[in-house]
Write a protein that holds these residues in place. Structure first.
Motif, mmCIF file in Angstrom:
data_model
loop_
_atom_site.group_PDB
_atom_site.id
_atom_site.type_symbol
_atom_site.label_atom_id
_atom_site.label_comp_id
_atom_site.label_asym_id
_atom_site.label_seq_id
_atom_site.Cartn_x
_atom_site.Cartn_y
_atom_site.Cartn_z
ATOM 1 N N SER A 23 0.839 -1.193 0.000
ATOM 2 C CA SER A 23 0.000 0.000 0.000
ATOM 3 C C SER A 23 0.874 1.242 0.000
ATOM 4 O O SER A 23 1.915 1.276 0.650
ATOM 5 C CB SER A 23 -0.903 0.031 1.244
ATOM 6 O OG SER A 23 -1.812 -1.049 1.235
ATOM 7 N N GLN A 24 0.433 2.268 -0.723
ATOM 8 C CA GLN A 24 1.080 3.578 -0.764
ATOM 9 C C GLN A 24 0.076 4.627 -0.328
ATOM 10 O O GLN A 24 -0.990 4.784 -0.923
ATOM 11 C CB GLN A 24 1.553 3.893 -2.193
ATOM 12 C CG GLN A 24 1.871 5.366 -2.471
ATOM 13 C CD GLN A 24 3.314 5.730 -2.215
ATOM 14 O OE1 GLN A 24 4.219 5.151 -2.786
ATOM 15 N NE2 GLN A 24 3.515 6.716 -1.333
ATOM 16 N N TYR A 25 0.397 5.372 0.744
ATOM 17 C CA TYR A 25 -0.460 6.452 1.211
ATOM 18 C C TYR A 25 0.147 7.797 0.826
ATOM 19 O O TYR A 25 1.361 7.954 0.715
ATOM 20 C CB TYR A 25 -0.607 6.405 2.734
ATOM 21 C CG TYR A 25 -1.632 5.428 3.273
ATOM 22 C CD1 TYR A 25 -1.981 4.261 2.591
ATOM 23 C CD2 TYR A 25 -2.246 5.661 4.497
ATOM 24 C CE1 TYR A 25 -2.911 3.374 3.103
ATOM 25 C CE2 TYR A 25 -3.181 4.774 5.022
ATOM 26 C CZ TYR A 25 -3.510 3.631 4.327
ATOM 27 O OH TYR A 25 -4.426 2.749 4.848
ATOM 28 N N HIS A 26 -0.730 8.794 0.658
ATOM 29 C CA HIS A 26 -0.305 10.197 0.531
ATOM 30 C C HIS A 26 -1.485 11.058 0.949
ATOM 31 O O HIS A 26 -2.634 10.603 0.984
ATOM 32 C CB HIS A 26 0.149 10.526 -0.894
ATOM 33 C CG HIS A 26 -0.958 10.553 -1.905
ATOM 34 N ND1 HIS A 26 -1.735 11.670 -2.139
ATOM 35 C CD2 HIS A 26 -1.437 9.587 -2.740
ATOM 36 C CE1 HIS A 26 -2.623 11.407 -3.083
ATOM 37 N NE2 HIS A 26 -2.470 10.148 -3.459
ATOM 38 N N ASN A 27 -1.225 12.342 1.276
ATOM 39 C CA ASN A 27 -2.274 13.180 1.859
ATOM 40 C C ASN A 27 -2.985 14.097 0.879
ATOM 41 O O ASN A 27 -3.831 14.900 1.284
ATOM 42 C CB ASN A 27 -1.714 14.004 3.026
ATOM 43 C CG ASN A 27 -0.771 15.118 2.569
ATOM 44 O OD1 ASN A 27 -0.511 15.305 1.385
ATOM 45 N ND2 ASN A 27 -0.230 15.854 3.530
ATOM 46 N N GLN A 28 -2.659 13.989 -0.405
ATOM 47 C CA GLN A 28 -3.262 14.877 -1.397
ATOM 48 C C GLN A 28 -4.550 14.272 -1.965
ATOM 49 O O GLN A 28 -4.873 13.107 -1.724
ATOM 50 C CB GLN A 28 -2.266 15.162 -2.517
ATOM 51 C CG GLN A 28 -1.008 15.870 -2.029
ATOM 52 C CD GLN A 28 -1.273 17.279 -1.572
ATOM 53 O OE1 GLN A 28 -1.465 18.185 -2.371
ATOM 54 N NE2 GLN A 28 -1.294 17.494 -0.256
ATOM 55 N N THR A 29 -5.279 15.081 -2.739
ATOM 56 C CA THR A 29 -6.538 14.616 -3.315
ATOM 57 C C THR A 29 -6.272 13.746 -4.547
ATOM 58 O O THR A 29 -5.176 13.769 -5.125
ATOM 59 C CB THR A 29 -7.413 15.807 -3.738
ATOM 60 O OG1 THR A 29 -6.772 16.484 -4.835
ATOM 61 C CG2 THR A 29 -7.626 16.768 -2.579
ATOM 62 N N PRO A 30 -7.287 12.997 -4.988
ATOM 63 C CA PRO A 30 -7.115 12.188 -6.204
ATOM 64 C C PRO A 30 -6.826 13.030 -7.447
ATOM 65 O O PRO A 30 -6.301 12.496 -8.437
ATOM 66 C CB PRO A 30 -8.454 11.459 -6.334
ATOM 67 C CG PRO A 30 -8.996 11.411 -4.945
ATOM 68 C CD PRO A 30 -8.572 12.703 -4.318
#
Length: 325
Positions: A23-30
């Motif tokens: 899994s790869q997380y990030h805090n920006q929008t799609p």
């Protein structure tokens, strides 16, 4: 049907059968350039490894309670394997990463990229490894130069006195705005709009892309183009998970991280440049303050953080960015 949709369906169909599913997380929008380039990056890795590696990308940290700080803990615990994060928040676990947030250290995003791709970035990767995090040598995706958005016009530091300034977790950002006379308020990025609406914050500071993505133009009127700080999204991996990967897969991931970091930087610089005109058309009023009065307020902050970061880290910063005064 778009390629990202096709790839998403491929992930669901194949994840149970692949050798490595992460899994790869990030805090920006799609809609962000970061999300787009991360999805493209892992699609390329999937193809180049002949399906041995599948990574699903989750925008806005998959809604995890606690946002970035919680996702960082999850990364170190091995609950997620890849994550992008700004240096200030990473600094809560890897103190040297706060160096990325030294105010007025970098003239531009491109100037910061040069520093992150050189000896200073390599030093930060070593510091991350000591905390169970793998950093990538060319791994700093761009967020951009940070600007102040508020419901009053900001021309000098005196205009900031007493304002509740939304800041991310990370002590150096808070110390910077304390020096300007603000009351720093830590609020996660997905709650900035609500905080500006309900009065928990009077102002916030971020690149223009965040003001656009989170529709801050609905709740603020003024933008001061201070360029007071650069921030990026450091691509991180859980160290134990990374070390278990075969060397050929590590090489494929490394190469694709480098490629897509460069592409996303171009995207982000273009967007932050273009958005001044677009946000002005939505009613925001822009001004460009003289940085000198702001820098004069930071003498004590610079001295304190030179001591906190240590002589090696500060020396590498000044070798990359020039004298910090």
């Amino acid at each position: 049907m778009g390629s990202l949709t096709v790839f998403s369906r491929t992930l669901r169909a194949r994840a149970a059968d692949v050798e490595f599913a992460f899994s790869q997380y990030h805090n920006q929008t799609p809609a962000s350039s970061l999300h787009t380039r991360l999805v493209q990056m892992w699609e390329a890795v999937y193809k180049e490894t002949n399906g041995r590696v599948v990574v699903k990308v989750f925008a806005q940290n998959n809604g995890i309670q606690g946002s970035d700080p919680a996702a960082l803990k999850a990364l170190v615990a091995g609950e997620i394997q890849f994550f992008t994060l700004m240096g200030g928040i990473l600094g809560t676990m890897v103190p040297a990463a706060e160096v990325q947030q030294v105010p007025f250290a970098f003239r531009s995003a491109a100037h910061a990229h040069e520093a992150m791709d050189g000896p200073l970035g390599a030093y930060l990767c070593d510091e991350m490894a000591a905390k169970g995090i793998h950093g990538f040598q060319i791994g700093a995706f761009d967020n951009g130069m940070r600007q102040i958005t508020a419901n009053k016009r900001i021309v000098t530091p005196d205009d900031l006195a007493g304002l509740k300034m939304r800041v991310p977790a990370g002590q150096l950002v808070a110390d910077t705005f304390k020096a300007f006379g603000c009351q720093p308020v830590i609020i996660n990025s997905d709650s900035i709009h609500a905080a500006l609406t309900d009065g928990r914050a009077d102002a916030q500071e971020n690149p223009l892309t965040l003001a656009d993505q989170f529709k801050l133009y609905e709740v603020v009127k003024y933008v001061a183009m201070t360029d007071h700080m650069w921030s990026g999204f450091n691509q991180l991996a859980n160290l134990a998970a990374w070390q278990k990967l075969p060397d050929d897969i590590k090489g494929i991931i490394d190469r694709n991280v480098t490629t897509h970091v460069h592409l996303q930087r171009q995207d982000q610089i273009g967007a932050n440049t273009r958005l001044r005109t677009e946000l002005a058309a939505r009613g925001l009023e822009f001004n460009t303050p003289d940085p000198a009065p702001f820098k004069r307020k930071l003498a004590g902050t610079y001295a304190m953080w030179k001591d906190k970061l240590g002589s090696k880290c500060w020396s590498l910063l000044e070798r990359s960015a020039g004298s910090i005064t």
